[in-house]
Design a protein around this motif. Structure first.
Motif, mmCIF file in Angstrom:
data_model
loop_
_atom_site.group_PDB
_atom_site.id
_atom_site.type_symbol
_atom_site.label_atom_id
_atom_site.label_comp_id
_atom_site.label_asym_id
_atom_site.label_seq_id
_atom_site.Cartn_x
_atom_site.Cartn_y
_atom_site.Cartn_z
ATOM 1 N N LEU A 271 0.825 -1.203 0.000
ATOM 2 C CA LEU A 271 0.000 0.000 0.000
ATOM 3 C C LEU A 271 0.861 1.255 0.000
ATOM 4 O O LEU A 271 0.569 2.228 -0.715
ATOM 5 N N VAL A 272 1.933 1.260 0.786
ATOM 6 C CA VAL A 272 2.841 2.412 0.806
ATOM 7 C C VAL A 272 3.499 2.602 -0.550
ATOM 8 O O VAL A 272 3.657 3.734 -1.031
ATOM 9 N N LEU A 273 3.875 1.501 -1.196
ATOM 10 C CA LEU A 273 4.504 1.594 -2.516
ATOM 11 C C LEU A 273 3.552 2.224 -3.527
ATOM 12 O O LEU A 273 3.939 3.133 -4.278
ATOM 13 N N TYR A 274 2.326 1.781 -3.574
ATOM 14 C CA TYR A 274 1.356 2.349 -4.521
ATOM 15 C C TYR A 274 1.008 3.788 -4.161
ATOM 16 O O TYR A 274 0.850 4.638 -5.044
ATOM 17 N N ASN A 275 0.904 4.075 -2.853
ATOM 18 C CA ASN A 275 0.570 5.441 -2.433
ATOM 19 C C ASN A 275 1.688 6.427 -2.738
ATOM 20 O O ASN A 275 1.439 7.640 -2.800
ATOM 21 N N ARG A 276 2.908 5.929 -2.888
ATOM 22 C CA ARG A 276 4.011 6.816 -3.251
ATOM 23 C C ARG A 276 3.707 7.547 -4.558
ATOM 24 O O ARG A 276 4.175 8.672 -4.780
ATOM 25 N N PHE A 277 2.894 6.928 -5.417
ATOM 26 C CA PHE A 277 2.513 7.533 -6.692
ATOM 27 C C PHE A 277 1.076 8.063 -6.668
ATOM 28 O O PHE A 277 0.793 9.139 -7.189
ATOM 29 N N SER A 278 0.158 7.288 -6.076
ATOM 30 C CA SER A 278 -1.255 7.653 -6.161
ATOM 31 C C SER A 278 -1.601 8.883 -5.330
ATOM 32 O O SER A 278 -2.459 9.681 -5.732
ATOM 33 N N HIS A 279 -0.951 9.057 -4.165
ATOM 34 C CA HIS A 279 -1.290 10.203 -3.310
ATOM 35 C C HIS A 279 -1.006 11.536 -3.996
ATOM 36 O O HIS A 279 -1.887 12.406 -4.044
ATOM 37 N N PRO A 280 0.194 11.754 -4.561
ATOM 38 C CA PRO A 280 0.385 13.026 -5.278
ATOM 39 C C PRO A 280 -0.487 13.142 -6.528
ATOM 40 O O PRO A 280 -1.027 14.214 -6.814
ATOM 41 N N LEU A 281 -0.643 12.040 -7.270
ATOM 42 C CA LEU A 281 -1.392 12.112 -8.524
ATOM 43 C C LEU A 281 -2.878 12.346 -8.305
ATOM 44 O O LEU A 281 -3.579 12.781 -9.228
ATOM 45 N N ALA A 282 -3.385 12.075 -7.106
ATOM 46 C CA ALA A 282 -4.795 12.345 -6.834
ATOM 47 C C ALA A 282 -5.109 13.830 -6.912
ATOM 48 O O ALA A 282 -6.256 14.222 -7.142
ATOM 49 N N SER A 283 -4.095 14.670 -6.722
ATOM 50 C CA SER A 283 -4.334 16.111 -6.776
ATOM 51 C C SER A 283 -4.651 16.590 -8.190
ATOM 52 O O SER A 283 -5.262 17.659 -8.351
ATOM 53 N N LEU A 284 -4.281 15.834 -9.227
ATOM 54 C CA LEU A 284 -4.567 16.259 -10.599
ATOM 55 C C LEU A 284 -6.066 16.228 -10.901
ATOM 56 O O LEU A 284 -6.641 17.262 -11.266
ATOM 57 N N PRO A 285 -6.754 15.085 -10.760
ATOM 58 C CA PRO A 285 -8.210 15.130 -10.990
ATOM 59 C C PRO A 285 -8.936 15.991 -9.964
ATOM 60 O O PRO A 285 -9.963 16.606 -10.299
ATOM 61 N N ALA A 286 -8.414 16.066 -8.735
ATOM 62 C CA ALA A 286 -9.069 16.907 -7.731
ATOM 63 C C ALA A 286 -8.993 18.381 -8.123
ATOM 64 O O ALA A 286 -9.967 19.134 -7.965
ATOM 65 N N ALA A 287 -7.835 18.815 -8.638
ATOM 66 C CA ALA A 287 -7.697 20.204 -9.068
ATOM 67 C C ALA A 287 -8.591 20.502 -10.270
ATOM 68 O O ALA A 287 -9.217 21.570 -10.347
ATOM 69 N N LEU A 288 -8.671 19.575 -11.217
ATOM 70 C CA LEU A 288 -9.539 19.781 -12.375
ATOM 71 C C LEU A 288 -11.009 19.805 -11.963
ATOM 72 O O LEU A 288 -11.817 20.529 -12.558
ATOM 73 N N LEU A 289 -11.359 19.021 -10.948
ATOM 74 C CA LEU A 289 -12.719 19.065 -10.425
ATOM 75 C C LEU A 289 -13.013 20.432 -9.808
ATOM 76 O O LEU A 289 -14.110 20.987 -9.997
ATOM 77 N N ALA A 290 -12.032 20.992 -9.098
ATOM 78 C CA ALA A 290 -12.206 22.327 -8.520
ATOM 79 C C ALA A 290 -12.349 23.385 -9.611
ATOM 80 O O ALA A 290 -13.136 24.329 -9.472
#
Length: 374
Positions: A271-290
């Motif tokens: 989970l930590v390995l995948y979150n190393r990439f997914s946590h920062p990348l989640a800000s891209l769709p979140a910013a576009l949603l905003a």
């Protein structure tokens, strides 16, 4: 004209992103210090606190960076709209993509930077934060859970109890249990030392070997030295102590392989390995949603509304991550799915809002002819 507009939107967004990150980071550090101030005592505590919070600032930058990118997206577009600049862009036939693309580019570059920042800076900073907290301020927390050496291993039908030593130099005072397919004890080896020889063969000294039969009988023999093929190599026992969040990607991958071989739980490391990439990348769709929310029809350019919308998206994103993490650690969801599901859901929401803004999604009433007509 397009290049000038693009650079202007990028500059506006970056100004908001830097300002919001600085504000959020300052608030977090001040609140954290006030909450823990009574813990900071002893000789040289002022310098230790300065070093501690310098490293905490690095860790918090990676944690709060996605939130700042999200909030900056909504507030920057709302600022442009409040000044009438969005209306001016529309009068010049510029569509919503003139705002979506600059923000998306900035956030995408920032996401890559956050991943690299986490890998090369935050990992070491988090380790230093824990070292200062435990060694200089005597606050141990759950330190022992992650840093106590591992002694029990399982590989195939062998169960190893290694009380001391390491994979390179060998182990001392070991016990090796061999179980049958029915999980019945078939043999037990107790040895004073265990040294690697070649491949899966090991040299055991001071050996006491006990064999057990199905009818409950046992035989005991003592051997000064003997070689045994235990079905494991020294690599199998290379378990590193420490928190998975404080390990770099190659080490995480190695620990996942090693722990899987010896029958230890790997879900948190995966989970930590995948979150190393997914946590920062989640800000891209979140910013576009905003951005999509800030551009919706009838929306006024109030910065307060943009901040509230951004905070709601942040809370939703955080809630999804907490729920999926809990499901992954409780074996109800695969770690990869748990890490990337929030990103997928946010991407779907952002895409639907963009399609609606572009007119691709229309209400049912608009698609039907008015009543009374054939």
């Amino acid at each position: 004209m397009k290049g000038t507009l693009f650079r202007y939107v990028v500059r506006t967004y970056l100004q908001f992103a830097v300002g919001i990150l600085a504000a959020v980071l300052s608030i977090f550090l001040v609140v954290d210090f006030v909450d823990r101030a009574r813990q900071y005592t002893g000789e040289g505590w002022v310098w230790n606190v300065l070093v501690l919070y310098a490293n905490k600032a690095l860790v918090a930058t990676q944690q709060l960076g996605p939130v700042a990118l999200l909030l900056a997206a909504g507030t920057s577009i709302s600022s442009l709209r409040k000044r009438g600049e969005v209306t001016a862009m529309q009068s010049l036939t510029f569509g919503p993509n003139a705002l979506y693309l600059p923000v998306a580019l900035c956030v995408a570059v920032a996401c890559v930077g956050l991943i690299a920042f986490d890998e090369w800076v935050v990992v070491d900073a988090a380790r230093r934060v824990e070292e200062i907290t435990t060694q200089r301020f005597n606050r141990w927390g759950d330190w022992g859970v992650y840093h106590t050496p591992k002694q029990w291993f399982r590989k195939g039908d062998h169960i190893f109890y290694l009380r001391a030593g390491n994979a390179q130099e060998g182990f001392e005072n070991v016990a090796i249990l061999t179980v049958t397919p029915e999980f019945r004890l078939g043999r037990r080896l107790d040895a004073q030392s265990m040294r690697p020889v070649e491949g899966t063969r090991w040299q055991l000294s001071g050996v006491v070997e006990r064999s057990f039969t199905k009818d409950g009988q046992s035989q005991v023999r003592q051997v000064a030295e003997a070689e045994y093929d235990l079905g494991v190599t020294p690599y199998t026992f290379r378990l590193r102590p420490g928190r998975p969040e404080q390990m770099r990607i190659p080490v995480l991958r190695e620990q996942i392989r090693v722990r899987g071989e010896v029958g230890r739980d790997t879900r948190q490391f995966s989970l930590v390995l995948y979150n190393r990439f997914s946590h920062p990348l989640a800000s891209l769709p979140a910013a576009l949603l905003a951005v999509g929310l800030a551009l919706r029809p009838g929306r006024k350019g109030h910065l307060t509304v943009a901040i509230v919308e951004g905070l709601l998206i942040s809370v939703t994103m955080w809630g999804l991550m907490v729920v999926t993490r809990t499901l992954a650690l409780s074996e109800r969801m695969a770690p990869a799915v748990a890490a990337w599901l929030p990103v997928v859901l946010l991407s779907v929401a952002a895409a639907l809002l963009w399609l609606r803004g572009e007119g691709f999604l229309r209400s049912r009433q608009r698609l039907l002819p008015p009543l009374g007509r054939g």
